[in-house]
Design a protein around this motif. Structure first.
Motif, mmCIF file in Angstrom:
data_model
loop_
_atom_site.group_PDB
_atom_site.id
_atom_site.type_symbol
_atom_site.label_atom_id
_atom_site.label_comp_id
_atom_site.label_asym_id
_atom_site.label_seq_id
_atom_site.Cartn_x
_atom_site.Cartn_y
_atom_site.Cartn_z
ATOM 1 N N THR A 102 0.845 -1.192 0.000
ATOM 2 C CA THR A 102 0.000 0.000 0.000
ATOM 3 C C THR A 102 0.879 1.240 0.000
ATOM 4 O O THR A 102 1.530 1.570 1.010
ATOM 5 N N LEU A 103 0.925 1.925 -1.134
ATOM 6 C CA LEU A 103 1.867 3.033 -1.310
ATOM 7 C C LEU A 103 1.710 4.113 -0.242
ATOM 8 O O LEU A 103 2.705 4.643 0.260
ATOM 9 N N GLU A 104 0.483 4.427 0.147
ATOM 10 C CA GLU A 104 0.271 5.552 1.058
ATOM 11 C C GLU A 104 0.903 5.317 2.433
ATOM 12 O O GLU A 104 1.066 6.250 3.206
ATOM 13 N N ASN B 83 5.375 9.955 3.629
ATOM 14 C CA ASN B 83 4.009 9.504 3.412
ATOM 15 C C ASN B 83 3.022 10.209 4.330
ATOM 16 O O ASN B 83 1.849 9.930 4.280
ATOM 17 N N SER C 262 3.243 15.479 2.839
ATOM 18 C CA SER C 262 4.289 14.781 2.067
ATOM 19 C C SER C 262 5.576 15.602 1.985
ATOM 20 O O SER C 262 5.944 16.122 0.923
ATOM 21 N N ARG D 232 3.819 12.309 -5.542
ATOM 22 C CA ARG D 232 3.233 10.980 -5.521
ATOM 23 C C ARG D 232 1.725 11.062 -5.753
ATOM 24 O O ARG D 232 1.093 12.045 -5.378
ATOM 25 N N ASP D 233 1.195 9.999 -6.353
ATOM 26 C CA ASP D 233 -0.246 9.851 -6.519
ATOM 27 C C ASP D 233 -0.594 8.479 -5.958
ATOM 28 O O ASP D 233 -0.474 7.459 -6.649
ATOM 29 N N ASN D 234 -0.993 8.466 -4.688
ATOM 30 C CA ASN D 234 -1.254 7.185 -4.035
ATOM 31 C C ASN D 234 -2.397 6.421 -4.702
ATOM 32 O O ASN D 234 -2.387 5.181 -4.735
ATOM 33 N N ASN E 256 -0.927 4.537 -7.410
ATOM 34 C CA ASN E 256 0.217 3.695 -7.018
ATOM 35 C C ASN E 256 1.491 4.093 -7.766
ATOM 36 O O ASN E 256 2.262 3.225 -8.210
ATOM 37 N N ARG F 292 11.563 1.998 -2.144
ATOM 38 C CA ARG F 292 10.679 2.094 -0.989
ATOM 39 C C ARG F 292 11.551 2.286 0.246
ATOM 40 O O ARG F 292 12.462 1.501 0.513
#
Length: 125
Positions: free
Chosen positions: A28-30, A53, A57, A73-75, A78, A99
């Motif tokens: 989960t990117l966020e 995150n 940000s 970023r665009d959660n 992804n 990451r």
């Protein structure tokens, strides 16, 4: 499984722009801070930027790219991006998306636990 796939690298003239993308899956990117680092020919890997995150940000940049590069970023998609403007020949490198293990920690080169295969950026006339 965790996967990160970079794209957008290309040959560009000095002063030009590129936007790199990092598409992620398997987590989960966020929930994670993310970053970019690079490796130039004959040199060691070095940090470029880190984005937290948390709310707002927070972003951190190596001094050599500050004011020229923007990480965002665009959660929902992804995806993590690196907008690179006013490119210089010394920006030539393979760019990796990673990451972060933990947090950016107010640095542009934190520890990473996963990264992609990289995308080649060449700045030359």
């Amino acid at each position: 499984q965790v996967q990160l796939v970079e794209s957008g690298g290309d040959l560009v003239q000095p002063g030009g722009s590129l936007r790199l993308s990092c598409s992620v899956s398997g987590f989960t990117l966020e929930r994670y801070a993310m970053g970019w680092f690079r490796q130039a020919p004959g040199k060691e890997r070095d940090g470029v930027s880190c984005i937290s995150n948390g709310p707002g940000s927070a972003k951190y940049y190596t001094p050599s790219v500050k004011g020229r590069f923007t990480i965002f970023r665009d959660n929902a998609k992804n995806t993590v991006y690196l907008q690179m403007d006013s490119l210089k020949p010394e920006d030539t490198a393979i760019y990796y998306c990673g990451r972060v293990r933990g947090y950016c920690g107010s640095t542009y080169y934190p520890d990473y636990d996963y990264w992609g295969q990289g995308t080649q950026v060449t700045v030359s006339s």
